[in-house]
Design a protein around this motif. Structure first.
Motif, PDB file in Angstrom:
ATOM      1  N   PHE A 168       4.107   7.268  -4.463  1.00  0.00           N
ATOM      2  CA  PHE A 168       3.485   7.799  -3.047  1.00  0.00           C
ATOM      3  C   PHE A 168       2.073   8.574  -3.394  1.00  0.00           C
ATOM      4  CE2 PHE A 168       7.842   7.223  -1.800  1.00  0.00           C
ATOM      5  CZ  PHE A 168       7.843   6.807  -0.782  1.00  0.00           C
ATOM      6  N   GLN A 169       1.088   8.433  -2.273  1.00  0.00           N
ATOM      7  CA  GLN A 169      -0.174   9.178  -2.421  1.00  0.00           C
ATOM      8  C   GLN A 169       0.116  10.444  -1.779  1.00  0.00           C
ATOM      9  OE1 GLN A 169      -3.517   6.716  -1.230  1.00  0.00           O
ATOM     10  NE2 GLN A 169      -5.033   8.418  -1.541  1.00  0.00           N
ATOM     11  N   VAL A 170       0.300  11.507  -2.470  1.00  0.00           N
ATOM     12  CA  VAL A 170       0.476  12.901  -1.969  1.00  0.00           C
ATOM     13  C   VAL A 170      -0.497  13.822  -1.986  1.00  0.00           C
ATOM     14  CG1 VAL A 170       2.249  14.831  -2.416  1.00  0.00           C
ATOM     15  CG2 VAL A 170       2.995  12.384  -2.861  1.00  0.00           C
ATOM     16  N   TYR A 171      -0.636  14.590  -1.092  1.00  0.00           N
ATOM     17  CA  TYR A 171      -1.496  15.657  -0.874  1.00  0.00           C
ATOM     18  C   TYR A 171      -0.783  16.849  -0.609  1.00  0.00           C
ATOM     19  CZ  TYR A 171      -5.410  12.658  -0.765  1.00  0.00           C
ATOM     20  OH  TYR A 171      -6.157  11.342  -1.084  1.00  0.00           O
ATOM     21  N   GLY A 172      -0.823  18.079  -1.188  1.00  0.00           N
ATOM     22  CA  GLY A 172      -0.294  19.279  -0.774  1.00  0.00           C
ATOM     23  C   GLY A 172      -1.231  20.092  -0.194  1.00  0.00           C
ATOM     24  N   THR A 173      -0.783  21.396   0.391  1.00  0.00           N
ATOM     25  CA  THR A 173      -1.895  22.237   0.788  1.00  0.00           C
ATOM     26  C   THR A 173      -1.261  23.635   0.278  1.00  0.00           C
ATOM     27  OG1 THR A 173      -0.471  23.278   2.773  1.00  0.00           O
ATOM     28  CG2 THR A 173      -1.659  21.292   3.083  1.00  0.00           C
ATOM     29  N   SER A 174      -2.369  24.413   0.143  1.00  0.00           N
ATOM     30  CA  SER A 174      -2.208  26.048  -0.239  1.00  0.00           C
ATOM     31  C   SER A 174      -3.146  26.899   0.433  1.00  0.00           C
ATOM     32  CB  SER A 174      -2.028  25.932  -1.739  1.00  0.00           C
ATOM     33  OG  SER A 174      -2.315  27.376  -2.166  1.00  0.00           O
TER      34      SER A 174
ATOM     35  N   SER B 130     -10.000  11.380   5.342  1.00  0.00           N
ATOM     36  CA  SER B 130     -11.293  11.007   5.029  1.00  0.00           C
ATOM     37  C   SER B 130     -11.135  10.489   3.708  1.00  0.00           C
ATOM     38  CB  SER B 130     -12.455  12.113   4.768  1.00  0.00           C
ATOM     39  OG  SER B 130     -13.557  11.701   4.211  1.00  0.00           O
ATOM     40  N   LYS B 131     -10.265  11.177   2.610  1.00  0.00           N
ATOM     41  CA  LYS B 131     -10.154  10.816   1.303  1.00  0.00           C
ATOM     42  C   LYS B 131      -9.304   9.399   1.112  1.00  0.00           C
ATOM     43  CE  LYS B 131     -10.951  15.001  -0.937  1.00  0.00           C
ATOM     44  NZ  LYS B 131     -10.274  16.354  -1.765  1.00  0.00           N
ATOM     45  N   ALA B 132      -8.103   9.534   2.178  1.00  0.00           N
ATOM     46  CA  ALA B 132      -7.076   8.281   1.761  1.00  0.00           C
ATOM     47  C   ALA B 132      -7.316   7.212   2.800  1.00  0.00           C
ATOM     48  CB  ALA B 132      -5.822   9.181   2.232  1.00  0.00           C
ATOM     49  N   GLY B 133      -7.900   7.519   3.968  1.00  0.00           N
ATOM     50  CA  GLY B 133      -8.256   6.554   5.025  1.00  0.00           C
ATOM     51  C   GLY B 133      -7.084   6.340   5.946  1.00  0.00           C
ATOM     52  N   ARG B 134      -5.874   7.022   5.791  1.00  0.00           N
ATOM     53  CA  ARG B 134      -4.976   7.226   6.490  1.00  0.00           C
ATOM     54  C   ARG B 134      -3.947   8.188   6.451  1.00  0.00           C
ATOM     55  NH1 ARG B 134      -2.578   2.526   7.579  1.00  0.00           N
ATOM     56  NH2 ARG B 134      -0.594   3.138   8.114  1.00  0.00           N
TER      57      ARG B 134
ATOM     58  N   MET C 139       0.868  -1.121  -0.177  1.00  0.00           N
ATOM     59  CA  MET C 139      -0.004  -0.045   0.031  1.00  0.00           C
ATOM     60  C   MET C 139       0.851   1.324  -0.041  1.00  0.00           C
ATOM     61  SD  MET C 139      -2.972   1.379   2.973  1.00  0.00           S
ATOM     62  CE  MET C 139      -3.544  -0.285   2.714  1.00  0.00           C
ATOM     63  N   ALA C 140       0.689   2.096  -0.967  1.00  0.00           N
ATOM     64  CA  ALA C 140       1.391   3.405  -0.850  1.00  0.00           C
ATOM     65  C   ALA C 140       1.267   4.261   0.230  1.00  0.00           C
ATOM     66  CB  ALA C 140       1.012   4.196  -2.487  1.00  0.00           C
ATOM     67  N   LYS C 141       2.359   4.809   0.716  1.00  0.00           N
ATOM     68  CA  LYS C 141       2.058   5.806   2.027  1.00  0.00           C
ATOM     69  C   LYS C 141       1.407   7.004   1.621  1.00  0.00           C
ATOM     70  CE  LYS C 141       6.025   4.161   4.914  1.00  0.00           C
ATOM     71  NZ  LYS C 141       7.268   4.473   5.303  1.00  0.00           N
ATOM     72  N   VAL C 142       0.596   7.282   2.344  1.00  0.00           N
ATOM     73  CA  VAL C 142      -0.130   8.858   2.323  1.00  0.00           C
ATOM     74  C   VAL C 142       0.797   9.776   2.903  1.00  0.00           C
ATOM     75  CG1 VAL C 142      -2.233  10.001   2.574  1.00  0.00           C
ATOM     76  CG2 VAL C 142      -2.276   7.672   2.366  1.00  0.00           C
TER      77      VAL C 142
END
Length: 267
Positions: A27-33, A66-70, A1-4
């Motif tokens: 990797f499952q990446v989320y950024g912020t702005s 919520s989106k990634a589960g972890r 499983m790809a790390k979030v």
């Protein structure tokens, strides 16, 4: 499983480079702005977050979970530069810099820790600065805010050991990013006793950033930390002389080191 992975300040500079690199690595990446809608071409999803606003921090972290589960890795990257004679920088600007570089990262950490404890695993990477290891002339506030984050990470690491959560600092030197453009510059005042020394130092600092290293070097360093089972407390990434300056501070007498810094900044 790809790390979030969640990266604060993911729309430009080091954060953007690291996010794109880690996305390419699977990797499952989320950024912020603060304004994610302004970056429709981002190669990874951006969520709205202002590190100076606790409500947006909690909302953004909840959205990612919520989106990634972890949530496996937090990269506290959002930061702001500030320059000027300490005597002349308005107090509100000093406080604003600490809000961004110190209190902001702490509040993001507080928001992610409950999820990481629930998972019984997690990694927090605080992006600090080599400038945080020494008080630099006309960058004293920046040095102080980044140095504070370096030290509190040391304490946090020990507090988090029972929960299998790791925390580390990665301190970059000068990289070719837009940080100089976004930095708060105290104006060079005509009647200021610091006019000549500050003006010369300001020019030198901007030259260092503009001729800085490729942010991809930082991205590679972050990948190594993420793939290390038990990261150490401090990593430095930058030109050899910038990293060596930290060693020199440890071994040289205070006055000798101070003179080296003043010579470097032509003071």
């Amino acid at each position: 499983m790809a790390k979030v992975i969640l990266i604060t300040g993911g729309s430009s500079g080091i954060g953007k480079s690291v996010g794109e690199f880690l996305t390419e690595k699977g990797f499952q990446v989320y950024g912020t702005s603060r304004t994610p809608n302004n970056y429709p071409n981002s190669k990874f999803p951006l969520v709205a977050l202002d590190v100076a606003d606790v409500v947006t921090i909690k909302t953004a972290v909840a959205e990612v979970i919520s989106k990634a589960g972890r949530l496996d890795v937090l990269i506290n990257n959002a930061g702001a530069g500030i320059t000027g004679p300490i005597e002349e920088i308005p107090e509100e600007e000093i406080k604003r810099n600490f809000e961004t570089n110190f209190f902001g990262p702490l509040n993001v950490i507080k928001a992610v820790l409950p999820q990481m404890r629930k998972q019984q695993s997690g990694l927090v990477i605080n992006i600090t600065s080599i400038a945080g290891y020494m008080g630099l002339p006309f960058r004293g506030v920046y040095s102080a805010s980044k140095g504070a984050l370096e030290l509190i990470t040391e304490a946090y690491r020990m507090e988090l050991k029972p929960f299998n959560i790791e925390m580390t600092n990665v301190a970059p030197g000068d990289f070719a990013t837009n940080i100089a453009a976004g930095r708060y510059h105290a104006p060079v005042k005509e009647n200021s006793p610091y006019k000549t020394s500050y003006g010369n130092t300001l020019t030198l600092m901007d030259e260092h950033v503009n001729s800085g290293q490729d942010p991809k070097i930082m991205a590679n360093a972050i990948l190594k930390v993420i793939t290390t089972t038990h990261p150490k407390g401090h990593y430095k990434v930058g030109e050899t002389m910038q990293k060596f300056s930290i060693v020199l501070k440890r071994i040289l007498p205070d006055k000798v080191y101070e003179r080296l810094l003043m010579n470097h900044y032509k003071l």
